[in-house]
Enzyme design. Structure first.
Site, PDB file in Angstrom:
ATOM      1  CB  THR A 170      -0.813   0.263   1.166  1.00 44.44           C
ATOM      2  OG1 THR A 170      -0.085   0.028   2.269  1.00 44.44           O
ATOM      3  CG2 THR A 170      -1.865  -1.125   1.175  1.00 44.44           C
TER       4      THR A 170
ATOM      5  CB  CYS B  40      -0.493   1.776  10.356  1.00 41.10           C
ATOM      6  SG  CYS B  40      -1.085   1.747   8.690  1.00 41.10           S
TER       7      CYS B  40
ATOM      8  NE  ARG C  44      -7.251  -7.499   4.241  1.00 35.92           N
ATOM      9  CZ  ARG C  44      -7.572  -7.626   2.974  1.00 35.92           C
ATOM     10  NH1 ARG C  44      -8.668  -8.422   2.669  1.00 35.92           N
ATOM     11  NH2 ARG C  44      -7.024  -7.007   1.928  1.00 35.92           N
TER      12      ARG C  44
ATOM     13  CB  CYS D  10      -2.086   5.002   8.183  1.00 34.67           C
ATOM     14  SG  CYS D  10      -3.873   4.683   8.241  1.00 34.67           S
TER      15      CYS D  10
ATOM     16  CG  ASP E 192      12.993  12.401  49.560  1.00 39.12           C
ATOM     17  OD1 ASP E 192      13.189  13.515  50.046  1.00 39.12           O
ATOM     18  OD2 ASP E 192      11.886  11.826  49.619  1.00 39.12           O
TER      19      ASP E 192
END
Length: 506
Positions: free
Chosen positions: A30, A34, A41, A65, A451
């Protein structure tokens, strides 16, 4: 964080949002990348590559994306642990050093050559400092496009682009669409301008997020005139508690209002800026203050393995360590907090603000002043406000060292070098240096082990509170010892009404 292909593929298959920002998934079929929790999917394994930064994915030719917006993920906590060259460089790039002075300024700050810096960063994160800065610039522009109605030309220059043409090309490369298309797609009910000139953003974080302890911590230490915690149901907070304060930013000043929504996994940030070019710096300060890039799962797993801390972790999953928006202010508050109560330290800080602080051009509710700068504290009169001579000497020494650049108090500092510089100053001991590292430098492994509050908490839990024993026990808490300290202080606050400021200098 999962470090093998199989483990990461399992994460994206289960859409585990806990790892958003820790790595990015690029899909060759693609051409997009992402976040792990993307609802799309799950791609086939043979089409998947993983990257440690969004900029590295973009440099490899992938676009963000449009569905899951991976560039808006929380930052990776891995780089906050690391105090090496690459970790410091990433924090400085996020703060805008490259935008201000180029890669050469970043290299000078890190005391290395540009070539060495580029080689180290490509080897560690997959791309160089310039590509990372360009992605940061694109993210700033997208925030302005979606959060304001400013003309696109004005946004281009506010985000740091030299021309509108460069702006258009950069946005197309990063997001696959033009600035005009991004603006048209913004959600009318989502983040944006509020009609009063404010910019409203959503800053994501990983869940869980223990909200009450950090708001309680900040609220009891809030300096009147500079900051406040606003009760639920007021100031347009939609029934949630908000934190507000004035900000000194690289160019001008601003006002920030933060309203956390821990169950939803984000905080709403409302900004009123005098100069829009300060947007990203303001966002970074907010993220550090509320520790929005933390890895709560990783922290809780390590600390929960200690039987002593396990009940505390179970009671407050996702506890954060409050950072700070101004390293010098935090250092002043740390010095003021030595051996006095929280209330006493806050009173002294308010007196310093009243005497030396710069009034805002116009008051914003109870916010009336900026905290004084290092130069002001170094040069002005500190007498007459209840400080001992020793305390005045320490404050002046810290202020002069910061003003002269001898001590650097920001997350991009060399932590060891800063600690040595602080310890060389009069009135600064190991506790103060560790507390400053913990909150001003964002060191997740810093702990003021001597401390008083830490020791009292250990004693109340039935543990040996002697310094040597406490130090040995804390070894099991690495690299999250700052979070262990916060758990101990929060536990102590449940059993002691007004614990010494040693468990909370500021």
């Amino acid at each position: 964080m999962p470090d093998t292909f199989t483990a990461r593929y399992q994460v994206i298959s289960s859409r585990d949002a806990r790892f958003d920002g820790s790595f990015y998934t690029a899909v060759s079929s693609t051409g997009i990348y992402c976040r792990p929790s993307c609802p799309a999917r799950t791609p086939k394994p043979e089409n998947v590559s993983f990257f440690s930064t969004a900029a590295a994915a973009q440099a490899a030719g992938f676009r963000a994306c449009k569905r899951c917006r991976p560039e808006a993920s929380p930052g990776s906590p891995d780089w906050d642990i690391r105090a090496d060259l690459v970790g410091r460089a990433l924090r400085l790039i996020a703060d805008g050093v490259v935008d201000e002075g180029g890669v050469s300024a970043l290299a000078r700050r890190l005391a290395v050559s540009e070539r060495h810096l580029h080689r180290q960063m490509v080897g560690e994160v997959g791309t160089g400092p310039l590509a990372l800065a360009r992605m940061r610039r694109a993210q700033t522009a997208r925030m302005l496009l979606e959060a304001t109605d400013l003309p696109i030309t004005q946004i281009a220059f506010a985000a740091g682009y030299a021309s509108v043409r460069q702006f258009n090309e950069s946005m197309a490369e990063a997001f696959g669409c033009t600035p005009s298309e991004l603006r048209r797609r913004r959600r009318p009910t989502g983040p944006g301008a509020d009609g009063e000139g404010d910019i409203v953003l959503r800053l994501q974080h990983r869940r869980p997020y223990a909200l009450d302890p950090i708001l309680g911590f900040l609220g009891t230490r809030a300096i009147g005139g500079v900051e406040e915690v606003v009760p639920a149901g007021t100031d347009g907070a939609g029934g949630m508690v908000s934190y507000r304060r004035s900000l000194r930013l690289p160019r001008r000043t601003g006002i920030m209002t933060v309203t956390p929504h821990p169950e939803a996994g984000f905080a709403t940030l409302r900004l009123r800026l005098e100069d829009l070019r300060d947007l990203t710096a303001a966002v970074q300060r907010c993220r550090r203050l509320f520790d929005l890039d933390a890895d709560p799962q990783g922290v809780d797993e390590v600390l929960g393995a200690d039987p002593l801390l396990a009940p505390l972790v179970a009671a407050r999953p996702g506890l954060r360590v409050p950072g700070h928006v101004d390293g010098f202010e935090l250092a002043v508050r740390a010095v003021l907090g030595q051996q006095v109560t929280v209330k006493g330290a806050r009173t002294l800080a308010e007196r310093i603000v009243a005497k030396l602080g710069c009034p805002l051009a116009s008051a914003d509710g109870t916010l009336t002043h900026m905290f004084p700068s290092a130069e002001q504290v170094a040069e002005d009169d500190l007498s007459g406000i209840g400080l001992t001579n020793a305390r005045i000497t320490a404050l002046r020494a810290v202020a002069r060292a910061v003003a002269d650049g001898d001590v650097v108090l920001d997350p991009g500092a060399d932590r060891d070098e800063t600690e040595r510089g602080l310890l060389a100053l009069p009135g600064i001991g190991p506790w103060t240096a560790s507390y400053i590292a913990m909150r001003a430098l964002g060191d997740p492994d810093a702990i003021p082990v001597t401390d008083l509050g830490v020791r009292q908490a250990l004693r109340s839990l039935g543990a040996d509170d002697e310094a040597r024993a406490a130090t040995a026990r804390a070894e099991a808490w690495r690299p999250w010892r700052a979070y262990a300290a916060m758990h101990l202080w929060t536990h102590l606050s449940d059993v002691v009404a007004d614990a010494p400021a040693a468990e909370s200098a500021a």
